[in-house]
Design an enzyme around this catalytic site. Structure first.
Site, PDB file in Angstrom:
ATOM      1  CG  ASP A 350      -0.390   0.134   2.522  1.00  0.00           C
ATOM      2  OD1 ASP A 350       0.964  -0.716   2.696  1.00  0.00           O
ATOM      3  OD2 ASP A 350      -0.523   0.769   3.502  1.00  0.00           O
ATOM      4  CD  GLU A 351      -1.215   4.688   3.000  1.00  0.00           C
ATOM      5  OE1 GLU A 351      -2.234   5.423   3.006  1.00  0.00           O
ATOM      6  OE2 GLU A 351      -0.498   4.254   3.662  1.00  0.00           O
ATOM      7  CB  ILE A 352       3.854   3.386  -4.039  1.00  0.00           C
ATOM      8  CG1 ILE A 352       4.070   1.954  -4.096  1.00  0.00           C
ATOM      9  CG2 ILE A 352       4.903   4.327  -4.661  1.00  0.00           C
ATOM     10  CD1 ILE A 352       5.812   1.520  -4.028  1.00  0.00           C
TER      11      ILE A 352
END
EC number: 3.2.1.52
Length: 641
Positions: A350-352
């Site tokens: 998640d959430e690069i």
């Protein structure tokens, strides 16, 4: 010695099922069962039972696991009231497990049948886990003849005082005979527990597992590490544990094995999450991994803020463009996929942190060869990367994901957050589990569950677990945790309010991943509800209620989880009973949830109060779900057993 409580079964609202009331559901006598069984019948006779002396006879299954379940049945019953000295009319419990237990708990059949007679209880299940669920049901059917007041303890002294005052001890299975045929509607019914942002001791995890078992939840998604700390021993990188808050806030291998064994005894799987490539700050504490972590605890150049380098501090993102990164982190995957025995391993995703990734020379050279001007790669004023940056991100992440996944043993299934397939466009193998979490933040993120179903329609073959943040994030309601509230001293941003919104038990209870229109909205604020999800809904295997740890530790974990996680548990176990989840009957459900909460309180849980005690016998709501206008909620005094 635990405080006994007033079990609500005798004082809750019997009158809502009066002859002139119209209920869409069959009444559960004395509001005893949570979650509701799929099918049941009951009678009108109370049969006495002594939990301490009733004889269990077990054939088939795991005898050791079932013996422990029997001991829990006795202990949980005696936490409610004083016991009678004499044997009850019901003297035997016969448990028959007809099949062979699978080695993989994910394949366990949780169905069971239970019947009671004047003298005994009969339980039949295909697997040991089904028998465990049945014994939990038996525990809920076992009710005290007379409940002790809150202030009286169920120890010898308290029970002697109660007896001198004329207290009637003992237990019954009321409204018998019972026949129950039961199984879950969803195979994945979980709690996502964060032990990185604040450390939760093993005892707190085990206590959570006990409560999960009592409401038939079956998956602990252990978000064991995050950016803030890596609180578990590593043989691959021993210095990782230096990121823990203290040497006493570290899980040893033995601790992990103890949690897994404790969960297995209760028919609960433990799926670990070791998140990459984002949320990576803690990895930088290891000399072997630090070279592959970008933006360690840092913000934008020339500022002291974490934004826009990462969603929340401390920042850190794996440099996925460095060819050495995936093999280095793959060593952790290999290590922990051996330690954690479940067939599923959560690999995060998640959430690069795009702004952070833009500081990688290796990545910039791939996206924009020869470019040295950061603003060509990433427009800092608008917080947006170039189109070439985005296109290259998918290709680079695909290589990283494929490489690190090779560290998983053959047969292990990877679980990911939705971002990897929706935001980054990476393709993962069919059969992978995609955990969706976005609801309607913005146009790009809304309808996550539907978007994964759409990928399946094109042949992706993913399984789906729902953790819709607008329904299943149970840590909200405590306010912002950043010292400056994220957007200036004393400020109060929309995003902070959104993430801290409290989810009531009713909101959790009326959500169904396969049926709720909130999973397929028509606008960005969630008010334009279109239709339930469309596609092959069998791909949706369940949901997980999340309890993120920014403002949660062992001191308030109970009150944040319970009984709201139980609302999710019934919504998932009994979903087949509710063709329209938005029309669920709170008048029917709340008295049963009160009884379940009372049982938790008797066992030492700090479960949240649901209503003033006055509401147990008086009207605390308008007519609802078919009840005639003017029918008071509790306008007739309930009869005793």
């Amino acid at each position: 010695m635990q405080l006994s409580v007033i079990l609500a079964a005798t004082t809750l609202v019997a009158s809502v099922f009066a002859a002139d009331a119209v209920s869409p559901l069959k009444a559960v006598p004395h509001n005893l069962l949570w979650p509701r069984p799929q099918q049941f019948t009951s009678g009108s006779t109370d049969y006495s039972i002594n939990p301490a002396t009733v004889k269990f006879t077990v054939s088939g299954g795991n005898a050791d696991v079932l013996a422990k379940a029997q001991a829990r049945y006795v202990a949980n019953a005696l936490a409610l009231s004083c016991n009678a000295a004499a044997d009850g009319a019901i003297t035997s419990v016969t448990v028959s497990v007809t099949g062979t237990d699978p080695s993989d708990l994910a394949q366990a059949d949780e169905s069971y049948s239970l019947s009671t007679s004047a003298t005994g209880v009969t339980i039949t299940a295909a697997h040991t886990v089904g028998a465990l669920r049945a014994i939990e049901t038996l525990g809920q059917l076992t009710a005290p003849v007379q409940k002790l007041p809150f202030h009286v303890k169920t120890d010898a002294a308290g029970c002697a005082t109660a007896a001198a005052a004329g207290f009637n001890a003992g237990f019954v299975i009321p409204s018998g005979p019972w026949t129950i045929s039961d199984k879950p509607s969803y195979s994945y019914r979980g709690v996502s527990l964060d032990t990185s942002r604040n450390y939760i001791p093993v005892s707190g995890i085990q206590k959570t597992l006990d409560a999960m078992a009592s409401t038939k939840l079956n998956v602990l998604h252990w978000h064991i590490v995050d950016a803030t700390s890596f609180p578990v021993v590593s043989t691959s990188y021993p210095d990782l544990a230096t990121s823990a808050y203290s040497p006493l806030a570290v899980y040893s291998y033995d601790d992990v094995k103890a949690v897994i064994a404790y969960a297995a005894d209760r028919g609960i799987r433990v799926i670990p999450e070791f998140d990459t490539p984002a949320h990576a700050n803690a990895y930088s504490f290891s000399k072997g991994l630090a070279p592959y972590v970008l933006c360690v605890n840092g913000g934008a150049a020339g500022t002291t803020s974490f934004w826009p380098t990462c969603p929340e501090p401390p920042c850190g993102n794996v440099n996925i463009a460095d060819p050495g990164a995936a093999p280095a982190f793959g060593a952790l995957v290999k290590e922990y996929s051996a330690l954690f025995t479940d067939s599923v391993f959560h690999m995060g995703g998640d959430e690069i942190e795009r702004f952070c990734l833009g500081t990688s020379k290796e990545y910039v050279n791939l996206a924009h060869p020869g470019v040295t001007d950061f603003n060509t790669v990433f427009n800092a004023s608008t917080n947006t990367p170039s189109a070439t940056f985005e296109k290259q991100l998918t290709a680079t992440y695909q290589v990283y994901a494929d490489t690190i996944r090779k560290a998983l043993p053959t047969g292990k299934v990877a679980q990911y957050w939705e971002d990897i397939v929706l935001s980054e466009g990476v393709t993962v193998p069919a059969g992978s589990i995609i955990q969706v979490w976005n609801s309607w933040d913005n146009k790009a993120q809304k309808n996550s569950l539907q978007k994964v179903l759409d990928l399946n329609a094109k042949g992706a073959g993913y399984k789906i677990v729902d953790t819709n943040n607008d329904y299943y994030y149970l840590d909200g309601g405590s306010g912002a945790w950043l010292t400056d509230r994220g957007f200036g001293p004393g400020g109060d941003s929309w995003k902070e309010n959104y993430w801290t919104k409290y989810k009531t038990w009713e909101r959790v209870y009326t959500h169904d991943p396969r049926l709720s229109r909130q999973e397929n909205t028509t606008d960005t604020d969630g008010t334009g509800l279109a239709s339930p999800p469309k596609g092959d809904l069998s791909a949706i295997i369940g949901a997980s209620a999340a309890i993120w740890g920014e403002r949660i530790d062992s001191s308030n974990l109970d009150v944040k989880l319970w009984p709201r996680a139980a609302a999710a548990a019934e919504a998932l176990w009994s979903a087949d009973s509710f063709p329209d989840p938005t029309a669920k009957d709170f008048f029917e459900a709340l008295p049963r949830l009160q009884v379940f909460r009372d049982r938790l309180i008797s066992r030492g849980y700090g479960a949240e109060a649901l209503q003033p005690t006055w509401c147990r016998t008086e009207q605390c709501g308008a007519a609802f779900s078919g009840y005639p206008a003017g029918l008071a909620y509790g306008n007739q005094k309930p009869t005793a057993w």
